[in-house]
Design a protein around this motif. Structure first.
Motif, short mmCIF file in Angstrom:
data_model
loop_
_atom_site.label_atom_id
_atom_site.label_comp_id
_atom_site.label_asym_id
_atom_site.label_seq_id
_atom_site.Cartn_x
_atom_site.Cartn_y
_atom_site.Cartn_z
N ALA A 1 0.84 -1.21 0.00
CA ALA A 1 0.00 0.00 0.00
C ALA A 1 0.87 1.25 0.00
O ALA A 1 0.60 2.22 -0.72
N GLU A 2 1.94 1.22 0.80
CA GLU A 2 2.85 2.36 0.86
C GLU A 2 3.58 2.55 -0.47
O GLU A 2 3.77 3.68 -0.93
N MET A 3 3.97 1.44 -1.08
CA MET A 3 4.65 1.52 -2.38
C MET A 3 3.74 2.08 -3.45
O MET A 3 4.16 2.88 -4.29
N THR A 4 2.49 1.65 -3.44
CA THR A 4 1.53 2.15 -4.43
C THR A 4 1.36 3.65 -4.30
O THR A 4 1.34 4.38 -5.31
N LEU A 5 1.25 4.13 -3.07
CA LEU A 5 1.13 5.57 -2.83
C LEU A 5 2.37 6.30 -3.32
O LEU A 5 2.27 7.31 -4.04
N LEU A 6 3.54 5.81 -2.95
CA LEU A 6 4.79 6.45 -3.36
C LEU A 6 4.95 6.42 -4.87
O LEU A 6 5.40 7.39 -5.48
N ASN A 7 4.57 5.31 -5.48
CA ASN A 7 4.67 5.19 -6.94
C ASN A 7 3.81 6.25 -7.63
O ASN A 7 4.23 6.88 -8.60
N ASN A 8 2.60 6.45 -7.10
CA ASN A 8 1.71 7.48 -7.66
C ASN A 8 2.29 8.87 -7.45
O ASN A 8 2.19 9.74 -8.33
N GLN A 9 2.90 9.09 -6.29
CA GLN A 9 3.49 10.39 -6.01
C GLN A 9 4.67 10.67 -6.93
O GLN A 9 4.84 11.79 -7.42
N LEU A 10 5.48 9.65 -7.19
CA LEU A 10 6.62 9.83 -8.10
C LEU A 10 6.13 10.11 -9.52
O LEU A 10 6.73 10.91 -10.24
N SER A 11 5.05 9.45 -9.91
CA SER A 11 4.48 9.70 -11.24
C SER A 11 4.02 11.15 -11.35
O SER A 11 4.22 11.81 -12.38
N ALA A 12 3.40 11.64 -10.28
CA ALA A 12 2.95 13.04 -10.26
C ALA A 12 4.15 13.99 -10.31
O ALA A 12 4.11 15.01 -11.01
N GLN A 13 5.20 13.66 -9.57
CA GLN A 13 6.39 14.50 -9.57
C GLN A 13 7.07 14.49 -10.94
O GLN A 13 7.60 15.52 -11.39
N LYS A 14 7.05 13.35 -11.59
CA LYS A 14 7.64 13.27 -12.93
C LYS A 14 6.87 14.18 -13.89
O LYS A 14 7.47 14.90 -14.69
N LEU A 15 5.55 14.15 -13.78
CA LEU A 15 4.72 15.02 -14.62
C LEU A 15 5.00 16.49 -14.32
O LEU A 15 5.10 17.32 -15.24
N ASN A 16 5.13 16.83 -13.03
CA ASN A 16 5.46 18.21 -12.65
C ASN A 16 6.79 18.64 -13.24
O ASN A 16 6.94 19.76 -13.73
N ALA A 17 7.77 17.74 -13.18
CA ALA A 17 9.10 18.05 -13.72
C ALA A 17 9.03 18.26 -15.23
O ALA A 17 9.70 19.16 -15.76
N ILE A 18 8.23 17.46 -15.90
CA ILE A 18 8.08 17.60 -17.36
C ILE A 18 7.45 18.95 -17.70
O ILE A 18 7.90 19.66 -18.62
N LEU A 19 6.42 19.33 -16.93
CA LEU A 19 5.75 20.61 -17.18
C LEU A 19 6.68 21.79 -16.91
O LEU A 19 6.71 22.77 -17.68
N LEU A 20 7.45 21.70 -15.83
CA LEU A 20 8.41 22.77 -15.52
C LEU A 20 9.49 22.86 -16.59
O LEU A 20 9.91 23.95 -16.98
N ARG A 21 9.93 21.72 -17.06
CA ARG A 21 10.94 21.71 -18.12
C ARG A 21 10.40 22.36 -19.39
O ARG A 21 11.12 23.11 -20.07
#
Length: 201
Positions: free
Chosen positions: A48-68
């Motif tokens: 459950a913790e991994m699933t949450l973290l995985n989703n958070q990393l996906s969101a952060q990756k999207l944020n990084a792409i948008l900022l780039r």
């Protein structure tokens, strides 16, 4: 029928031993099952913790792409301004460009933007690797849960430890894109100018 004492004692010993063994098996059996069940619960919690973290990393990756992407847009805007200044003032060399305050300032900004773009490229790759690692561990954990009745308890503990190591590595990035200024590499302004006039920015 009379059974000699020696034989009686032998039979009694075998029966008693059998009962003792049976008793130990009955005691140990539930304990092992309970331990495995407990480990399975721990593993499910980690999933459950991994699933949450995985989703958070996906969101952060999207944020990084948008900022780039915003950085790319800002960079192009600055390049267009430099091109306009070059045409208006007939700037052909870096020495001349450096004397023009607008061009010099834009080159400095482009220099910084390129440094941050490089960092965001690294971050995007970092998040993707994190997604891949967590996805692999999630799949492995799901497989282990399916065979939880027969799995070795130590194997579950080893997997949980592996999960914790990966989560500790990526947890700081779950809510904030961490950028260390000292990690940013800046090119010299004259190199920026050279790449700009060559159309390689």
């Amino acid at each position: 029928m009379i059974i000699p004492d020696k034989i009686q004692n032998h039979i009694f010993f075998r029966v008693l031993t059998g009962l003792m063994i049976g008793g130990w098996l009955m005691v140990i059996g539930p304990c092992v099952s309970s331990a495995v069940a407990g480990s399975s619960v721990d593993l499910e919690q980690k999933m459950a913790e991994m699933t949450l973290l995985n989703n958070q990393l996906s969101a952060q990756k999207l944020n990084a792409i948008l900022l780039r992407e915003k950085l790319y847009m800002n960079k192009q805007s600055l390049i267009d301004e430099v091109a306009a200044e070059r045409g208006k003032n007939r700037i052909e060399t870096y020495q001349t460009a450096h004397k023009n305050s607008r061009v010099r300032y834009n080159l400095e900004l482009i220099r910084e933007i390129l440094g941050y773009i490089s960092i965001f490229n690294d971050k995007i790759r970092y998040y993707q690797i994190g997604n891949d690692k967590l996805g692999y561990l999630l799949q492995q954990a799901e497989d282990e849960i399916r065979i939880a009745q027969t799995i070795n308890d130590m194997k579950i503990e080893a997997l949980v430890s592996q999960i914790e190591l990966v989560m500790e590595q990526y947890m700081p990035e779950a809510h904030t894109i961490v950028i260390i200024p000292d990690d940013i590499t800046y090119h010299n302004p004259d190199l920026i100018w050279k790449r700009l006039i060559q159309g390689k920015l």
